[in-house]
Structure formats: structure tokens, C-alpha cells
Design a protein around this motif. Structure first.
Motif, PDB file in Angstrom:
ATOM      1  N   HIS A  52      56.625  28.026  34.792  1.00 32.25           N
ATOM      2  CA  HIS A  52      55.145  28.320  34.780  1.00 32.25           C
ATOM      3  C   HIS A  52      54.233  27.623  33.894  1.00 32.25           C
ATOM      4  O   HIS A  52      54.695  28.531  32.601  1.00 32.25           O
ATOM      5  CB  HIS A  52      55.187  29.413  35.020  1.00 32.25           C
ATOM      6  CG  HIS A  52      55.480  30.106  36.426  1.00 32.25           C
ATOM      7  ND1 HIS A  52      55.498  29.788  37.769  1.00 32.25           N
ATOM      8  CD2 HIS A  52      56.977  31.112  36.668  1.00 32.25           C
ATOM      9  CE1 HIS A  52      55.524  30.338  38.255  1.00 32.25           C
ATOM     10  NE2 HIS A  52      57.023  31.317  37.968  1.00 32.25           N
ATOM     11  N   ALA A 112      52.151  35.964  35.019  1.00 33.49           N
ATOM     12  CA  ALA A 112      50.775  36.938  34.496  1.00 33.49           C
ATOM     13  C   ALA A 112      52.027  38.264  34.231  1.00 33.49           C
ATOM     14  O   ALA A 112      51.614  39.032  33.660  1.00 33.49           O
ATOM     15  CB  ALA A 112      50.460  37.543  35.742  1.00 33.49           C
ATOM     16  N   HIS A 139      48.487  29.515  41.561  1.00 38.35           N
ATOM     17  CA  HIS A 139      49.326  30.238  40.758  1.00 38.35           C
ATOM     18  C   HIS A 139      49.726  31.517  40.837  1.00 38.35           C
ATOM     19  O   HIS A 139      49.254  32.215  41.217  1.00 38.35           O
ATOM     20  CB  HIS A 139      49.066  30.215  38.686  1.00 38.35           C
ATOM     21  CG  HIS A 139      48.933  28.559  38.360  1.00 38.35           C
ATOM     22  ND1 HIS A 139      49.671  28.041  38.273  1.00 38.35           N
ATOM     23  CD2 HIS A 139      47.374  28.124  38.446  1.00 38.35           C
ATOM     24  CE1 HIS A 139      48.762  26.787  38.137  1.00 38.35           C
ATOM     25  NE2 HIS A 139      47.821  27.308  37.580  1.00 38.35           N
ATOM     26  N   ALA A 171      46.781  32.039  35.811  1.00 41.14           N
ATOM     27  CA  ALA A 171      47.493  33.154  35.533  1.00 41.14           C
ATOM     28  C   ALA A 171      48.293  34.113  33.793  1.00 41.14           C
ATOM     29  O   ALA A 171      47.563  35.624  33.870  1.00 41.14           O
ATOM     30  CB  ALA A 171      49.383  33.159  36.063  1.00 41.14           C
ATOM     31  N   PHE A 215      50.365  34.703  40.951  1.00 40.66           N
ATOM     32  CA  PHE A 215      49.747  36.228  39.908  1.00 40.66           C
ATOM     33  C   PHE A 215      51.002  37.251  40.066  1.00 40.66           C
ATOM     34  O   PHE A 215      52.253  36.960  40.431  1.00 40.66           O
ATOM     35  CB  PHE A 215      48.356  36.352  40.587  1.00 40.66           C
ATOM     36  CG  PHE A 215      47.974  37.602  39.048  1.00 40.66           C
ATOM     37  CD1 PHE A 215      47.930  36.994  37.791  1.00 40.66           C
ATOM     38  CD2 PHE A 215      47.221  38.333  39.752  1.00 40.66           C
ATOM     39  CE1 PHE A 215      46.730  37.447  37.263  1.00 40.66           C
ATOM     40  CE2 PHE A 215      46.352  39.318  38.356  1.00 40.66           C
ATOM     41  CZ  PHE A 215      46.423  38.873  37.126  1.00 40.66           C
ATOM     42  N   SER A 228      47.773  35.890  44.075  1.00 39.76           N
ATOM     43  CA  SER A 228      47.844  34.268  43.455  1.00 39.76           C
ATOM     44  C   SER A 228      46.638  34.094  42.724  1.00 39.76           C
ATOM     45  O   SER A 228      45.640  34.663  43.364  1.00 39.76           O
ATOM     46  CB  SER A 228      48.397  32.747  44.347  1.00 39.76           C
ATOM     47  OG  SER A 228      48.074  33.196  45.577  1.00 39.76           O
ATOM     48  N   THR A 229      46.736  32.329  41.548  1.00 38.45           N
ATOM     49  CA  THR A 229      44.812  32.163  41.743  1.00 38.45           C
ATOM     50  C   THR A 229      44.667  30.917  41.330  1.00 38.45           C
ATOM     51  O   THR A 229      46.254  30.279  41.191  1.00 38.45           O
ATOM     52  CB  THR A 229      44.794  33.293  40.210  1.00 38.45           C
ATOM     53  OG1 THR A 229      44.003  33.223  39.647  1.00 38.45           O
ATOM     54  CG2 THR A 229      46.368  33.097  39.258  1.00 38.45           C
TER      55      THR A 229
END
Lengths: 275, 275, 275, 275
Positions: free
Chosen positions: A149, A109, B149, B108, B151, B103-104
């Protein structure tokens, strides 16, 4: 559409002059190369002469700015970006490209915010010269997990990113290999608008499940399992008339450029003959 | 600085009137609330009267637009965003806030592109009303891995995101808890520029390693281990004179608002008395 | 605040070395100059040595990109913008400035769209280097009608333009002469936010109606009718601690730099002694 | 291309239902109207039924936000912009339009900065709904000097403005009258890219020098001197297949809608029959 080459899959050329000359001899109408290097080697006038006398255009050039690492590296490249843009314009080339690796060791991100800002600045600089920037999504499955990632690899996510970058001159570099590794079909191409496509790469893939395809083991158009006739027909349908440049990344090829150019010509004749 | 409240950690109020009145009784000068709901309950005139007669201002309001899920949900919220912005302006409130989950379950990088576009639009709409938008980074370690994931959760990454969003009216909502869970110190605050801060939350943390702190088990200012005197002094040094609003998220508190307001008042007196 | 010089109103220096050395001898702490030219003359190391040994910083540098005429001219300047930005960073200078002529022979609205796009690109490039861009409004009345169509000359319109440019690193170059020719007072300065000011110029005006003041007939600070003590006090109040650089544009001055530096020193001592 | 109507030049309809029904009866396939008003009159379901049963689509709707006067007026319109966008999407209409007056009593440059910011915000809000915004340049010579300062009226300046607004979903509303009053020819249309056109208006002009044409005295397609066959053929050539909506602004027309619809049908049959 314009039949084009990149240096990938052609072995070794002595220099750009040989690259251009031989591209022409084998019936190709464009070459992807660095216009700044071209001019630095031959001067502007002779560079133009080389292209014109061979009836070859410069299809696109790669973005040399490093937008993936540090701010220092990024800034370092901006000067040559302006110089390269000037050189490209003087060679009548208005397309620049870069690719997106599908995973990253950085926080995905956070890297995306940085990348968005950097790509936007590159695009805006290129835009001042009337040059468009094509972003290439890379679908190869093994690369999606190569780094820690997941980043982005799909056409949809790339279009969404382009929306967020919000510069009018940014679009896709569409590579048949990644259209294939993403499991897309002709309808996905037909849904595109012409202005979303900046540049096109063509090459083929072994007939194995797409999950097993390696990014660096590609085939010449028509030699593998990708529906390249459908690929080209769809592009034609939505009005694409620009360069389709071969990019055969492969570690196992011979280095004999005559042999490889012959193979490329045959490949293009086969595929383009059927659309 | 202006001593403020949010509803978190205050038990249950009958309605906004009680919230405002009791905040004033316990010496608080601002309340965070939804200005549109306020006006819908009491009308504009009585709402103003309520605030003015109690010498309480509206500190900030939460962004009600859902920028985290679907485009449909997002669009759905835009209408009320405009209404809320109008309501906020009529109540002299020019600060809106939202928080970032660390996080997500989405990809991300892809979520970051979407979030950037959506937050930019919200910020631009708010900007038309002179309202600033504060983004709150959430450092709690257990939330960094709660979803698939990672963030973003650091102040640096949030400032970088704000740079990419590229709307002048976006800055930080700085919460002492997340300053602490990020392991930051006073120097990190002193390095901020005043214009980077939109709003401030204050609360305290148990004296355990920051890795073990739970987001929903916070303490009142001065009851725990965060250097809140240093926190406030640093903000003062860089020129911050706005609202510092208590936000004690806790699942174990009593619901007796008199008891909790008393505890809040004591907490503020202790901490603010030492700066 | 830092007492600074520009070359305007100082006669002729042999070179930048003399400019820097003599600025220091007369008690000035900064000089506005072109950092790229500096480095091209002396190299990076000696340039740094020159500045450091004289305890003089580079206050700001002028935007050399031509954003007022053709696209070709504009592009032409982009390369040196990147080089100058690099040079500026290496000299620890993070401020760049340009001025806005208050009338134009072009269609004013069309010129404004072009100017907005070009200034935004310059600002974004500078932003990649952490450099801010200051836009100077020019209030001189005779220039408002010198060319066919009115452009912008007020602080309010310039701030509005900066809003539209929408790059975080763009602000005002505030010149006491144009504060005066705009008929502004100290309250107008006190209403500014610190982050809106990038750079400050100081000079004085003849005691005549502001409508009659000529842009190229300025006085040294304290020699004329501008309330410069109020000007500086207001800037101090809102937290400005940066460079205040003298810029005495005048066609009638002697070219003896010793005499003019002496006059400048006296001017600064007078004005700064009273704040 | 889709044959469409606006209400201009059709006399008076009782309501939208009559407008839609009669448009269909005379062979038109689209109507420009306000989708929010439509839904407020008939509800969503009956509105859809009205359109579908008549095989008529909503071509485009006008931007109701006032972007030309005060910030207050502008903000006032934002709420209904979101509502109208929602309504438009529910009626499958994705085009919104506004026109640019060619002169202004405001300072033209200052107005341009404000207008740029406001139009960008409107475009970004519309963009969240997938709606494009078409800007109509108005070439009528008498309007270029009707107000104090010239603004913009040419296609080139409008495209330049669109570049500066920098929202992907902004393009031209191309009106044959203004193509004509600008003295443009078919080549100017052929030079456009498809994505630059959002919406098209068609109407005709008296056979007098373009300098003498009045904005409010227009003719039905084919009745005057504009090369409308060339206009439509050019649009077709560059791939335009959207709505071409008649807009006959005239103060001298009868109010008998049957007569005027008959005249409109004849006009369209004549012009479209020749492309």
C-alpha cells in the motif's frame, strides 16, 4: 551552514574516535552518530574532549525506537530513547531524526494512526529534553510500490502529518535526494519556514529521469544532476544555518575511507563554493 | 436501553413534528434528527414541547461538517457545528455521530492525517458543549474496494484511531450490521468498556455470507441472520443503557410510513422481548 | 472490590517478601509497592511466584518522577518511569498514582502550566504501556495554607485539571480522607463515572470538624467519623470493582506490624462487612 | 516592519471607514480592527476596496471569546469566533490576539487549567483557518496585586504556558510597555525565535520606576523612557517583519483624532527613523 557527515558513503571506521578525528581532518564540522553509544564507549568526559579537541559537533542522531512494528517493539525502545536523549543533551546535540518509508504492507490508514501516536510520544519525550525530531520523507519512486500500500512520500503530506502530530518540536529532515525525487524546485524550499526544518541531508543523483532513481545508488554532492547550489542557496535564504550532512547511500562504493573522505571534501568544496 | 429511530427505513414524514409524533405512537422513545433544523422550524420552546409532550428524546445528531474533502469545505461547516451543538444542548442531546467509509480515492495515509486533525477539532468543539462524538466503522465488504485504497473498517482499527485522536469525548457508534459484516461475536462486545460506546444502531442482514451483504439492503431487527439478542444482551452486560436506534438502509422499501413503523415496532418487540 | 494495603500504617517490614506474605496471611488481596524495586530484589520470576503463591496482586505504584521542581529533576526521573512501567506490566499492574499538594511556594498559575505539561508526558508514557495514572486531591485544610499560594484540593478542580491534561488514561485516586476533608457526600461519588476512578485509598478521621483534621493523623477504617460504608457502597453502585487500599498515615502508631495488621484486618472486616 | 495602529490613543472615529482612511493619510500601513464588524458594516467587497484603495491591511483582531469567566459565556463566543475567523481570512488577516490579566480573584491554579483548555480550543479553531493567536503578557505592577491571587505576567511564564497549550499557532503578542514593566532588556528579545512572535504593540512609558507605571497612562512612542529603538532593532535582528501597532492606552488624552494622529505619526517617524 555547518558541513557535516553521516557514516553513509565513508567506508569503514574502526570506531567513533576515528570517525570524529578523520571528519575533522577533512574539514567537516559535524558528525551524525549515536550519542549513547559514544558515551558508552568513551565515557562522557572523553567523548566531550574528542568532540571539542576536533572542533566537531554531533549533528543529529537517529531515532532508535521502532515505531513501525508492534507495540511491544515500540515500548522496548522507549527506555533507550530516554537514555539517548540524556546522552545527546550532554553532548549538546538537540536533533533526532527518522525516515518514513513510502509504502507499507500494513493497512496504510491504520498504520498512520498508530504511527501518529507513537511518533507523538517519542517527540514529547524528546521535547522534555529540548530535542527536536526531524521526519524525512523518502521520495524514491521504486520504494513507493515496493510494499503493498502507498504510504506518504511528499513534503506536503509530511508537513500535513507534522501538523496532525501536533508536537511543537517536530519538523522535516530535508534530504536533497528526496527533494529531487519528489520533483520539487527551489520555490518549494523558499516557501518553508525556518522552524519547519530540523536537519538537512545532502547527496546527489544520477542524471536519469527521477522515476528511475534508486534509493541506494546515490552520488556525492556535485557529481550528479541535482541543483544542489539552488538547494543550499534556498535554505540560506530562509535563514537555515544548521548542519548539512552528507549521506551517500550506495552499494557500489569502495570501503577505503581515505579515498571516500577525499571525494566528500571535494564534493563539499565544489558545492559550497558556489553558494 | 432506549428504543429509538432514525429516519432510515421509515418512508417519508411530512416534517419533524410528524416524525416525533408517530415515533411516540409506535412506542419509540427517541429519534435521531438535526436539532438545529428542528429549532429553526419550530422555535426552541415548541420543539421542547413537541419532544416532552411525546416523551421522546433526541438520540443523536449527525456531524454535518464535511471532514472528508477540502479544507474550505471543512471550515465552511464549523460555524453550523457550533450552532448545532448549541441547539443540541438546548434539546438535551449530547451525542453526535459520523461514519467512516472503508475505502478512499485519496492516499489513505495522507487522508488519515487530515481526517485525524479535522475530527479532533470537531470533537474538541463538541466537547466544549459536553457532547460526545461517535465514529461508526462500516464493514460492508463491497465498500472496502469500492474506492481505490483501503481505509479502515474494523472495530479494532477504529478504537485505535480514537486513541490517536486523543479527545476524551470520542467513542464508537456501534451498528449491528457492521458488527456482523466484520465477523465479530458477542465476546468482542463484552470486551468493550462502557465509555467506548457513544451510540448504537440496530438493523438486520440477509442470511447470506457476510462477504456478500450490501450496505444498502438491510432488514428490520429480527428479520434476518444477525444475532441481535446476543448483541443487545452484551451491551446490557457491559452497562449500556442508552439509545438503540433503528437504521434500516434499504432501496427496496415501500414509502408508507405507517406500514414501516408497524414493521419496526414488531421488529423491536421481537428482539427486545428476548433479552 | 479488592481489599488492599499500602505500607502506610503497617509498621516496618523486613522486605517486600514479608510485606506480601503477611498481607496475604491477614486476608488482603493486594499491595501497593514499587514493581521495579520488587524485580530488582527478587528477579521477575520469583516476584511473580511471590505474588501468585500468596494470591496477592500489585494494586498500584507511586509515580517516582519529580514533577514538582526543576526540569532537570523531572527529566532525571523519566528513565526510571519507563523501567518501572515495564516492571509494572510484567507484574500485571496497570495503575500508577501521585498526589497534589494543595498549596505551593511557586506562582500557582505558572506551576500549573508546568505541572500540566509534565503530568501529560508521564501519562502518555504510561499510556504506551496500558497503565493509567491516578491524581489524588489532598483536602487537608492545614495544608491549603502551609505554603504561600493556594493550589488545588477539590475533586471538581482535579477533574477539571484532568480534562485539561487531555490524556485518556488519567483519572482520580480517590482517598476517603480527602473526600471527607472536602466536605463531599455520597452523591458526589454517585455523580462520578466509573472511568474517572483509577485507584482508591481508605482510612478514617478523628471526629472533629474537618477544618481541624491533620493529614498525618489518620485512623484505621471504621475507627473514626467518616461514612466509609456510604463511601464504599457508592463506589460499588457506580461499578467500581478495583482495589481499595488502606493508607493510614500517622506519626503516633506503634511499629509492630503484627499488631497493626491485626488492627487493619479488623478495620476492613468491620467496614466491608456492612456494605 | 509594518507601521500600524490600534484604536487606542486616537480619539474617536465616526466609523471603520474613517479609521482606515485617516490611518492611510498619516502614513500607517495597518489597522487592528474586528473584521466581522467591518464586513457587517460594508459588505465584503467594499471592505476589501476600502483596505486596498488605502493600501492598509488589517494587522490583527482581538479574541472576542470570553475565556475568563463561565463555560456558558465561553461557549456563547465560539460561534462568532468561527464567523470572525472567516471574515479575517477574507480580509487576509491571519492574526488574533488576547491579553492575560496578571492577577485573578479565582483560584489561580484552577483558573489556569480552565484557561488552558479554552485557549487551546480557540487556537485550534483559529488554526483551521490558518490564523495564529498571540497571547499578551501584562506586566504592570499595580495589576499584579489588583485581584486576590497572582496569575502570570512574565514573558518566560507566558512562553511556558504556550508550551503547555501545545497548539502550533500560539505565540506572543509582544507589547513594549510590558517588556519594559517586566524589566526585560534587548537580550531577552534576541533570545526569542521568530515563530514565537505573533504580533507587536508599541507605546512608551513615563520616566518613573517601573513599579510605579500605571497600565492606563501610556505615552506615544519616543515620548517616554522605553528603549524603543533597541526594542525595534532587536525584533528586526531576529527577522520580524510584521506589524508594529501603536496602542496608547491613556485616560487623559484629547479626543481630537487629527491631533492624536499627528502625534502618532511624529512618534513613529522619530522611533522608526532611528533603527
Amino acid at each position: 551552514m555547518i558541513k557535516g557527515l553521516t557514516r553513509s558513503g565513508l567506508g569503514v571506521f574502526r570506531d567513533d574516535e576515528q570517525y570524529i578525528t578523520r571528519a575533522a581532518q577533512f574539514g567537516f564540522q559535524s558528525v551524525d552518530l549515536d550519542p549513547l553509544e559514544l558515551i558508552q564507549q568513551y565515557g562522557g568526559d572523553y567523548s566531550k574532549h574528542l568532540l571539542e579537541s576536533n572542533r566537531v559537533i554531533v549533528g543529529a542522531f537517529g531515532l532508535t525506537v521502532d515505531w513501525r512494528t508492534t507495540d511491544e517493539q515500540f515500548r522496548e525502545g522507549l527506555k533507550s530513547l530516554v537514555e539517548t536523549a540524556e546522552a545527546a543533551v550532554s553532548m549538546n546535540c538537540f536533533k533526532c531524526c527518522t525516515y518514513i518509508l513510502p509504502s507499507t504492507d500494513q493497512n496504510a490508514a491504520a498504520f498512520m494512526t498508530t504511527a501518529t501516536r507513537r511518533i507523538r510520544l517519542c517527540a514529547d519525550i524528546l521535547g522534555a529534553f529540548g530535542i527536536r525530531l526531524g521526519l524525512e520523507f523518502v521520495g524514491s519512486h521504486h520504494l513507493r510500490t515496493k510494499w503493498t500500500h502507498p504510504f506518504i512520500w511528499s513534503m506536503a503530506d509530511t508537513l500535513d502529518w507534522i501538523d496532525t502530530i501536533n508536537s511543537k518540536n517536530v519538523g522535516l529532515l530535508l534530504d536533497s535526494y528526496h527533494w529531487h525525487t519528489n520533483g520539487l524546485d527551489v520555490q518549494d524550499l523558499l516557501n518553508l519556514k525556518l522552524e519547519q526544518i530540523v536537519h538537512v541531508h545532502i547527496n546527489d543523483a544520477y542524471k536519469v529521469p527521477i522515476e528511475d532513481l534508486l534509493d541506494h545508488e546515490r552520488l556525492y554532492p556535485g557529481e550528479g544532476g541535482i541543483n544542489l547550489v539552488g538547494f543550499l542557496k534556498s535554505l540560506k535564504t530562509i535563514g537555515y544555518s544548521g548542519v548539512v550532512a552528507q549521506e551517500v547511500i550506495s552499494s557500489t562504493l569502495s570501503q577505503d575511507s581515505t579515498e571516500l573522505l577525499t571525494r566528500s571534501k571535494t564534493a563539499f568544496d565544489n558545492v559550497f563554493g558556489n553558494i
